[in-house]
Enzyme design. Sequence first.
Site, PDB file in Angstrom:
ATOM      1  N   GLY A  40       0.831  -1.199   0.000  1.00  0.00           N
ATOM      2  CA  GLY A  40       0.000   0.000   0.000  1.00  0.00           C
ATOM      3  C   GLY A  40       0.863   1.245   0.000  1.00  0.00           C
ATOM      4  N   CYS A  41       0.236   2.360  -0.369  1.00  0.00           N
ATOM      5  CA  CYS A  41       1.001   3.606  -0.490  1.00  0.00           C
ATOM      6  C   CYS A  41       1.457   4.095   0.880  1.00  0.00           C
ATOM      7  CB  CYS A  41       0.168   4.659  -1.215  1.00  0.00           C
ATOM      8  SG  CYS A  41      -1.494   4.911  -0.558  1.00  0.00           S
TER       9      CYS A  41
END
EC number: 1.2.1.38
Lengths: 354, 354, 354, 354
Positions: A157-158
């Site tokens: 995920g970012c």
Amino acid sequence: MYKAGLIGVTGYTGMELARILATHPQIELTHATSRQESGKKIEDLYPFLRSYKIGSVCISDYDAQELAKECDIIFLAVPHGTAMQSAGEIFSIAKTLNKTIKIIDLSADFRIKNPETYEAWYQIKHTEQDLLTRAVYGLFDIYADSIKNADLIANPGCYPTASILGLYPALKNALIQNDIVIDAKSGTSGAGRKAQASSLFCEVYDNFRPYSIGGKHRHTPEIEQELSAIAKKEIFVSFNPHLLPIERGILNTIYAPLAKAISAEKIHALYAGEYENSPFVRVLPSGQLPETRNVRGSLFCDIAISVDTRTNKLIIASAIDNLARGASMQAVANANLCLGLPLATGINNAPLCP
Amino acid sequence: MYKAGLIGVTGYTGMELARILATHPQIELTHATSRQESGKKIEDLYPFLRSYKIGSVCISDYDAQELAKECDIIFLAVPHGTAMQSAGEIFSIAKTLNKTIKIIDLSADFRIKNPETYEAWYQIKHTEQDLLTRAVYGLFDIYADSIKNADLIANPGCYPTASILGLYPALKNALIQNDIVIDAKSGTSGAGRKAQASSLFCEVYDNFRPYSIGGKHRHTPEIEQELSAIAKKEIFVSFNPHLLPIERGILNTIYAPLAKAISAEKIHALYAGEYENSPFVRVLPSGQLPETRNVRGSLFCDIAISVDTRTNKLIIASAIDNLARGASMQAVANANLCLGLPLATGINNAPLCP
Amino acid sequence: MYKAGLIGVTGYTGMELARILATHPQIELTHATSRQESGKKIEDLYPFLRSYKIGSVCISDYDAQELAKECDIIFLAVPHGTAMQSAGEIFSIAKTLNKTIKIIDLSADFRIKNPETYEAWYQIKHTEQDLLTRAVYGLFDIYADSIKNADLIANPGCYPTASILGLYPALKNALIQNDIVIDAKSGTSGAGRKAQASSLFCEVYDNFRPYSIGGKHRHTPEIEQELSAIAKKEIFVSFNPHLLPIERGILNTIYAPLAKAISAEKIHALYAGEYENSPFVRVLPSGQLPETRNVRGSLFCDIAISVDTRTNKLIIASAIDNLARGASMQAVANANLCLGLPLATGINNAPLCP
Amino acid sequence: MYKAGLIGVTGYTGMELARILATHPQIELTHATSRQESGKKIEDLYPFLRSYKIGSVCISDYDAQELAKECDIIFLAVPHGTAMQSAGEIFSIAKTLNKTIKIIDLSADFRIKNPETYEAWYQIKHTEQDLLTRAVYGLFDIYADSIKNADLIANPGCYPTASILGLYPALKNALIQNDIVIDAKSGTSGAGRKAQASSLFCEVYDNFRPYSIGGKHRHTPEIEQELSAIAKKEIFVSFNPHLLPIERGILNTIYAPLAKAISAEKIHALYAGEYENSPFVRVLPSGQLPETRNVRGSLFCDIAISVDTRTNKLIIASAIDNLARGASMQAVANANLCLGLPLATGINNAPLCP
């Protein structure tokens, strides 16, 4: 030339994958799928890609058989739930074809090792637990060796990418206490390309706001899982995201009490050492601080270390481009690795600044 | 109609004071000073004020004698150091004239009670220590009674306003431990109107960055002084500002460990109670979070309370308009009070949204 | 205190009407309607209005009977087609109640005098042609006298307001040839609050684009109708709009060949003379040019005149706030006039700059 | 590997040249000069270039002898006046060294063929008229053959690039009358990196304004010179620029009366034909319009053709990135050509969108 399929071309991560692959020297996008945009060419959807070969690729409906038959590598840029289902289908067709296919999943489906945790946070049943065991977490700075041998990569995920890279040396070396606050700020492309009122220009521009405050964001368990693995004990974080009126960029400011007396210089040296062989982590010189624009459109994660001696806190600031390092360019880096290509193939461009 | 003088019309706080006073029903700006712009009309400098009476006021050089003779109230919108000097001059002329003049100082010169602390953080000698004793800290939600009787108001800093209002009920009621992190984000008007490369459009737009991380920002002692007075013990904070690519707005996310077991609902009720008589503090309903646009151009401070039960932290989000509540509109509110006018006179406009 | 109803509170023009009426001293919003948001309070929809009386008004379903019975004035902020229907219903109920109701329609339904032209451009049948005859075009700088006596005001479109005010003195005085190009640029609030992909933050920010180029925009016939009335002959314009990555603001740059030799000074004097009694049109001094921020949140239209002697063109730049002067604040000005209040009642605030 | 020198590294064009050359496979930046920043490394000035080899290049004072001796190609990114002086010095040293050096001048010094015109618009004497004769105008879509053989390239201005490319097929084929209006809009990087109040974030953000209206902008004679050469008769334009609140991007909307009856389809075909061999001009399909983001960070010029049949006007919209196609990337393209490299070497990256 490897042939790539992109399942889910219409979101910002799909768009960014198309952009990156447009000029990749070793991976050619040959298949792109979307239910809504099927029949269009990529350049009709994304006019900025006109005149590249990729622009004339026709978007088609999802067809697992065709994808498995034609592609060497497949990027899943679809919502969680859908992603695990596609991965399952493609791998089982590949098996019947006696063919190796690499899958890079940009959704959350294979990130959380514990299916119960996944189900608690994502509110759906995990139907591919065998694959879950097989999947490698695609943070190449730490897990490059496993990635090279994997056929299923859970692309991080970012927010987790920026959080984990920021905390990795501190936790690995037990510099901080288990009382971590992550004040995270993300550009609006992180909210996706869905037409919703809260993402309208006039709702975001000249505005700033927190959301999912108090441990409610789904990236929390992913961050904690990875930090716990690094620290070799269970780590809890207070993760609190905010929405920035910019397109790309995450900047996390991370606070933790120091576990022992240690100078900022020593911490800095330690960070520099841990990332010595990480070409895309830049530990900034003392006195410099990261800015989202310095990593725009690139694979870099910029990290700065400060010590607030008045309150005994280590303060880490880490910045990435959420679409590039936090999603699609990291996905291509992982694709490079698991296809046996050099990490930086096709993604060594300088950040776009200003 | 009270006559007002504005010393230092060229910065953003001076500009905002002119904007607010353009339509104030009881205070008329009759004098505005600036060295660089002397001789121009206000409307030449600020074309948006054309056609208002204030637009035709001529900007003149600073003349303490004239200002003291003609004005009932004077706003100091000049840098620290210069402000204390002007205050000293004007008050001593006023004495010879046997006249009461009210001074609202928007600089930091009279905010820090301890001159040594002031000198340590601002790197100049405090030459008006008698006035320092006389000055009242202009946070009217807490100190309205003193402000009404004061003739010298130290108008609070922008970050301190948002920080103190966010923490006031928690510290007054001993809800939290003395381990406070303030992750502050400010719009770029807070950096002033000086032509410097770091404030250029192309250096700020589509960008986000921290600065003065680790307890280096000058607002730290102001925040700690006021929090300590509220808590009745010495409070330390880790104050860490960031630069937002927006014009107006501060949003502070504040973290502190809870001192005792208490539900979010009770904390919310307590906050609502403390601010019951504060028309310009809006304690948001549970589940809502502040946004800078909701307070744009207004005197409001919006506050939300969350509890991260996983990490036992109280998380407070507070938002103001840094130029309005954080500077010039708060100055006019203080002017209203010390002139005997109702608090909201001329400044009850709704926020401009979107 | 006049009681106002607002039909269609959820768009940006409805939102702006609510904002303006929140502090209007003579008009109180008592009814607000919306299908989707019925049951909510206005402050739930628009948290920036919390603590104003208007914030606690409950949004209800559209009920013509109730609105006609309770309100003195009704603002229609609904799409064209719906607006004419509501106007018809309310007027006929008012008749049965023997009551005068004023209606300000912010849609296009009563702007185009010729129903065939309306139908050609808006692709629906005009079902209220009697009302169409009765409606007055609400550009108060030109038609104030008619507006005072009207009960149905066709509130002008945003682009037409900036275009007509920019060209009025030139056409009235036959300064230019009938060969007019309007290069128009509008902020994104003009695209409305509908959740559509093209209005997403990441599609608009750091971007600029034309749309409806070549005489395709629906504001074309409205502009031509009004310009023809002023010029007393049929006028054609090439109207070409562009989308600005800002929230509020229209700036039109208008080009036309001069009809005769005349100096810029004379044209300037003529413009100043024509707008002498228009408090909300500011003809800028020679050498100054309009900026959208100078009119932000206000009723002003700023106009500058230039002559390109090398090509014999008159170049007019006119700027308004599309939501304020171009829609809701102009609507309130018209409401003031037709209720017998002074034009500027409640809407004389200074622009918000920066 | 060719060795390049960059004179004037501190402005946005210098910054963009450094960015592009950071990853150029055949041209290596070995020398960079600046008076103010001499002694720093490039990565100290531009932290986004840290970890690239170019980042460690030391910025030095301008030394013509050293530059001439060491470099194969020199980019002049200094103000007009200074540029011609440096070119003169370097060429005369090169002569004594019996060495060929290529110079790409990004200033205006060698763009205007007529020195009197130059002097009238730029207010300084042209001291290098011999070089002026030798210089080739660097619009490679039209002049590629001359560029390949030139040693002094006058790199086109940003507005002229977008204007000339937009009008080239129309004028070459005599489609339009000599009555051209160019309504130009540029991002703020076009205003340079000088610390001036009018370029501050808070003066530009959420704002839009025209400037130099009425034929006053210095790019006017450059545009007219080139258009006249194409049309083979003297062409006049009314050129009117505006400042966009974006970083990069120019979009010109160009209006001209059609010279004869011709369909939009035919014009489109004609444009497509003229640019058939221009890989970086994209004539958009009918119905599509350019957007600045579609060319961000790239060498593309996107062009759309519309006909306003109601007013008989050809309307051309052309978009470029002012820093890339309008300055530094065009300079590198010209460098490629005159060094004998393929045009697109190192500059074939896809636009960064979003």
